[in-house]
Design a protein around this motif. Structure first.
Motif, PDB file in Angstrom:
ATOM      1  N   MET A  94     112.956 -31.178  93.863  1.00  0.00           N
ATOM      2  CA  MET A  94     112.107 -31.551  94.984  1.00  0.00           C
ATOM      3  C   MET A  94     111.477 -30.287  95.546  1.00  0.00           C
ATOM      4  O   MET A  94     112.149 -29.269  95.704  1.00  0.00           O
ATOM      5  CB  MET A  94     112.960 -32.238  96.068  1.00  0.00           C
ATOM      6  CG  MET A  94     112.166 -32.720  97.254  1.00  0.00           C
ATOM      7  SD  MET A  94     113.141 -33.779  98.350  1.00  0.00           S
ATOM      8  CE  MET A  94     114.122 -32.593  99.215  1.00  0.00           C
ATOM      9  N   LEU A  95     110.196 -30.338  95.838  1.00  0.00           N
ATOM     10  CA  LEU A  95     109.502 -29.212  96.462  1.00  0.00           C
ATOM     11  C   LEU A  95     109.426 -29.468  97.956  1.00  0.00           C
ATOM     12  O   LEU A  95     108.847 -30.458  98.392  1.00  0.00           O
ATOM     13  CB  LEU A  95     108.085 -29.070  95.908  1.00  0.00           C
ATOM     14  CG  LEU A  95     107.949 -28.411  94.559  1.00  0.00           C
ATOM     15  CD1 LEU A  95     106.500 -28.423  94.104  1.00  0.00           C
ATOM     16  CD2 LEU A  95     108.450 -26.986  94.616  1.00  0.00           C
ATOM     17  N   ILE A  96     110.025 -28.582  98.731  1.00  0.00           N
ATOM     18  CA  ILE A  96     110.017 -28.722 100.186  1.00  0.00           C
ATOM     19  C   ILE A  96     109.002 -27.742 100.738  1.00  0.00           C
ATOM     20  O   ILE A  96     108.996 -26.569 100.377  1.00  0.00           O
ATOM     21  CB  ILE A  96     111.414 -28.455 100.764  1.00  0.00           C
ATOM     22  CG1 ILE A  96     112.377 -29.492 100.230  1.00  0.00           C
ATOM     23  CG2 ILE A  96     111.378 -28.458 102.274  1.00  0.00           C
ATOM     24  CD1 ILE A  96     113.776 -29.338 100.704  1.00  0.00           C
ATOM     25  N   GLN A  97     108.144 -28.236 101.635  1.00  0.00           N
ATOM     26  CA  GLN A  97     107.139 -27.375 102.244  1.00  0.00           C
ATOM     27  C   GLN A  97     107.596 -26.977 103.641  1.00  0.00           C
ATOM     28  O   GLN A  97     108.027 -27.809 104.431  1.00  0.00           O
ATOM     29  CB  GLN A  97     105.790 -28.075 102.335  1.00  0.00           C
ATOM     30  CG  GLN A  97     104.709 -27.156 102.851  1.00  0.00           C
ATOM     31  CD  GLN A  97     103.315 -27.701 102.562  1.00  0.00           C
ATOM     32  OE1 GLN A  97     103.165 -28.842 102.184  1.00  0.00           O
ATOM     33  NE2 GLN A  97     102.331 -26.867 102.741  1.00  0.00           N
ATOM     34  N   ARG A 110     122.721 -31.324  89.842  1.00  0.00           N
ATOM     35  CA  ARG A 110     124.194 -31.296  89.816  1.00  0.00           C
ATOM     36  C   ARG A 110     124.785 -31.712  91.150  1.00  0.00           C
ATOM     37  O   ARG A 110     125.925 -31.399  91.455  1.00  0.00           O
ATOM     38  CB  ARG A 110     124.674 -29.904  89.439  1.00  0.00           C
ATOM     39  CG  ARG A 110     124.310 -29.562  88.017  1.00  0.00           C
ATOM     40  CD  ARG A 110     124.938 -28.286  87.573  1.00  0.00           C
ATOM     41  NE  ARG A 110     124.573 -28.049  86.175  1.00  0.00           N
ATOM     42  CZ  ARG A 110     124.348 -26.874  85.667  1.00  0.00           C
ATOM     43  NH1 ARG A 110     124.454 -25.808  86.419  1.00  0.00           N
ATOM     44  NH2 ARG A 110     124.032 -26.748  84.406  1.00  0.00           N
ATOM     45  N   TRP A 111     124.020 -32.427  91.949  1.00  0.00           N
ATOM     46  CA  TRP A 111     124.478 -32.863  93.265  1.00  0.00           C
ATOM     47  C   TRP A 111     124.877 -34.329  93.192  1.00  0.00           C
ATOM     48  O   TRP A 111     124.287 -35.123  92.466  1.00  0.00           O
ATOM     49  CB  TRP A 111     123.367 -32.716  94.296  1.00  0.00           C
ATOM     50  CG  TRP A 111     122.934 -31.312  94.561  1.00  0.00           C
ATOM     51  CD1 TRP A 111     123.029 -30.235  93.752  1.00  0.00           C
ATOM     52  CD2 TRP A 111     122.300 -30.842  95.750  1.00  0.00           C
ATOM     53  NE1 TRP A 111     122.502 -29.125  94.352  1.00  0.00           N
ATOM     54  CE2 TRP A 111     122.048 -29.468  95.582  1.00  0.00           C
ATOM     55  CE3 TRP A 111     121.909 -31.439  96.931  1.00  0.00           C
ATOM     56  CZ2 TRP A 111     121.443 -28.695  96.554  1.00  0.00           C
ATOM     57  CZ3 TRP A 111     121.299 -30.665  97.898  1.00  0.00           C
ATOM     58  CH2 TRP A 111     121.081 -29.313  97.715  1.00  0.00           C
ATOM     59  N   ASN A 112     125.872 -34.687  94.018  1.00  0.00           N
ATOM     60  CA  ASN A 112     126.207 -36.099  94.133  1.00  0.00           C
ATOM     61  C   ASN A 112     125.432 -36.689  95.316  1.00  0.00           C
ATOM     62  O   ASN A 112     124.714 -35.974  96.019  1.00  0.00           O
ATOM     63  CB  ASN A 112     127.724 -36.300  94.279  1.00  0.00           C
ATOM     64  CG  ASN A 112     128.296 -35.643  95.511  1.00  0.00           C
ATOM     65  OD1 ASN A 112     127.646 -35.536  96.542  1.00  0.00           O
ATOM     66  ND2 ASN A 112     129.534 -35.194  95.401  1.00  0.00           N
ATOM     67  N   LEU A 113     125.572 -37.984  95.543  1.00  0.00           N
ATOM     68  CA  LEU A 113     124.786 -38.652  96.578  1.00  0.00           C
ATOM     69  C   LEU A 113     125.138 -38.147  97.974  1.00  0.00           C
ATOM     70  O   LEU A 113     124.251 -37.967  98.817  1.00  0.00           O
ATOM     71  CB  LEU A 113     124.989 -40.173  96.497  1.00  0.00           C
ATOM     72  CG  LEU A 113     124.173 -41.004  97.465  1.00  0.00           C
ATOM     73  CD1 LEU A 113     122.682 -40.787  97.237  1.00  0.00           C
ATOM     74  CD2 LEU A 113     124.526 -42.467  97.351  1.00  0.00           C
ATOM     75  N   LYS A 114     126.403 -37.868  98.206  1.00  0.00           N
ATOM     76  CA  LYS A 114     126.828 -37.378  99.523  1.00  0.00           C
ATOM     77  C   LYS A 114     126.164 -36.030  99.842  1.00  0.00           C
ATOM     78  O   LYS A 114     125.682 -35.806 100.946  1.00  0.00           O
ATOM     79  CB  LYS A 114     128.351 -37.250  99.558  1.00  0.00           C
ATOM     80  CG  LYS A 114     128.917 -36.832 100.879  1.00  0.00           C
ATOM     81  CD  LYS A 114     130.443 -36.774 100.818  1.00  0.00           C
ATOM     82  CE  LYS A 114     131.014 -36.311 102.119  1.00  0.00           C
ATOM     83  NZ  LYS A 114     132.473 -36.188 102.070  1.00  0.00           N
ATOM     84  N   GLU A 115     126.138 -35.134  98.870  1.00  0.00           N
ATOM     85  CA  GLU A 115     125.507 -33.831  99.071  1.00  0.00           C
ATOM     86  C   GLU A 115     124.003 -33.975  99.286  1.00  0.00           C
ATOM     87  O   GLU A 115     123.416 -33.291 100.129  1.00  0.00           O
ATOM     88  CB  GLU A 115     125.778 -32.931  97.869  1.00  0.00           C
ATOM     89  CG  GLU A 115     127.236 -32.557  97.703  1.00  0.00           C
ATOM     90  CD  GLU A 115     127.541 -31.936  96.347  1.00  0.00           C
ATOM     91  OE1 GLU A 115     128.558 -31.229  96.260  1.00  0.00           O
ATOM     92  OE2 GLU A 115     126.792 -32.166  95.383  1.00  0.00           O
ATOM     93  N   ALA A 116     123.387 -34.868  98.526  1.00  0.00           N
ATOM     94  CA  ALA A 116     121.943 -35.083  98.673  1.00  0.00           C
ATOM     95  C   ALA A 116     121.623 -35.647 100.057  1.00  0.00           C
ATOM     96  O   ALA A 116     120.676 -35.206 100.712  1.00  0.00           O
ATOM     97  CB  ALA A 116     121.440 -36.019  97.580  1.00  0.00           C
ATOM     98  N   LYS A 122     119.521 -32.503 106.777  1.00  0.00           N
ATOM     99  CA  LYS A 122     119.232 -31.132 107.199  1.00  0.00           C
ATOM    100  C   LYS A 122     117.730 -30.844 107.185  1.00  0.00           C
ATOM    101  O   LYS A 122     117.214 -30.154 108.062  1.00  0.00           O
ATOM    102  CB  LYS A 122     119.971 -30.172 106.266  1.00  0.00           C
ATOM    103  CG  LYS A 122     119.953 -28.742 106.668  1.00  0.00           C
ATOM    104  CD  LYS A 122     120.812 -27.954 105.682  1.00  0.00           C
ATOM    105  CE  LYS A 122     120.920 -26.519 106.056  1.00  0.00           C
ATOM    106  NZ  LYS A 122     121.733 -25.767 105.103  1.00  0.00           N
ATOM    107  N   THR A 123     117.031 -31.372 106.188  1.00  0.00           N
ATOM    108  CA  THR A 123     115.597 -31.131 106.067  1.00  0.00           C
ATOM    109  C   THR A 123     114.766 -32.236 106.712  1.00  0.00           C
ATOM    110  O   THR A 123     113.553 -32.258 106.560  1.00  0.00           O
ATOM    111  CB  THR A 123     115.195 -31.005 104.584  1.00  0.00           C
ATOM    112  OG1 THR A 123     115.574 -32.201 103.897  1.00  0.00           O
ATOM    113  CG2 THR A 123     115.828 -29.787 103.953  1.00  0.00           C
ATOM    114  N   GLN A 124     115.416 -33.164 107.399  1.00  0.00           N
ATOM    115  CA  GLN A 124     114.775 -34.266 108.118  1.00  0.00           C
ATOM    116  C   GLN A 124     114.031 -35.210 107.189  1.00  0.00           C
ATOM    117  O   GLN A 124     113.067 -35.842 107.592  1.00  0.00           O
ATOM    118  CB  GLN A 124     113.849 -33.735 109.215  1.00  0.00           C
ATOM    119  CG  GLN A 124     114.574 -32.903 110.236  1.00  0.00           C
ATOM    120  CD  GLN A 124     113.631 -32.238 111.223  1.00  0.00           C
ATOM    121  OE1 GLN A 124     112.431 -32.280 111.070  1.00  0.00           O
ATOM    122  NE2 GLN A 124     114.203 -31.640 112.244  1.00  0.00           N
TER     123      GLN A 124
END
Length: 167
Positions: A94-97, A110-116, A122-124
């Motif tokens: 994902m590209l965050i601006q 390599r992330w699970n759903l909870k981490e995502a 955090k990034t709203q």
């Protein structure tokens, strides 16, 4: 009384003097006074200070690592990779601006759903639909795709759909 006769106390004069000296010594020293609650308070305070110091060091090290990744070594903030440098086939990136116009690619592969979810909070960003897809060679429950994904730029407040590996 001669030196060979038995003493009424059953002890020789040396033994009597030795016992008296030991009793005087034992009775003259005060018993140690332990402040058990004070010792416990000091121990807890030292433990708390130690834990706080370690936590602070970890936070500073983690923050320093994050800042070093964003810096070009001169103390100036380097621009993260632009959307044109990210491969179009990377469906889990994902590209965050940011407010200053810079974009940062984040790989969720390599992330699970909870981490995502925690990162979206955090990034709203908002978590959209969560689907599962059978993908060969992936660990079940890990992110294999995002929508929108790179090279599309994601802004705070956007909804992101997540695809998880079904096995």
């Amino acid at each position: 009384m001669t030196s060979h006769e038995a003493r009424p106390s059953g002890c020789a004069p040396f033994e009597e003097e030795l016992v008296n000296a030991m009793n005087r010594y034992a009775n003259s020293a005060d018993a140690p006074d332990f402040d058990a609650p004070g010792i416990v308070r000091r121990t807890r305070r030292r433990r708390a200070v130690g834990i706080a110091a370690v936590a602070t060091a970890l936070i500073v090290a983690g923050g320093g690592t994050a800042l070093a990744a964003m810096s070009d070594g001169t103390g100036h903030r380097a621009r993260p990779a632009a959307s044109s440098t990210v491969a179009k086939s990377d469906a889990a990136t994902m590209l965050i601006q940011f407010d200053d116009g810079a974009t940062l690619p984040i790989d969720f592969s390599r992330w699970n759903l909870k981490e995502a979810k925690a990162y979206f909070d955090k990034t709203q960003n908002k978590l959209g639909t969560v689907t599962r897809k059978a993908v060969k060679g992936c660990k079940p429950g890990l992110v294999v795709g995002l929508d929108p994904h790179a090279p599309t730029v994601t802004n705070p407040g956007d909804t992101v759909n997540v695809t998880l590996c079904a096995g």
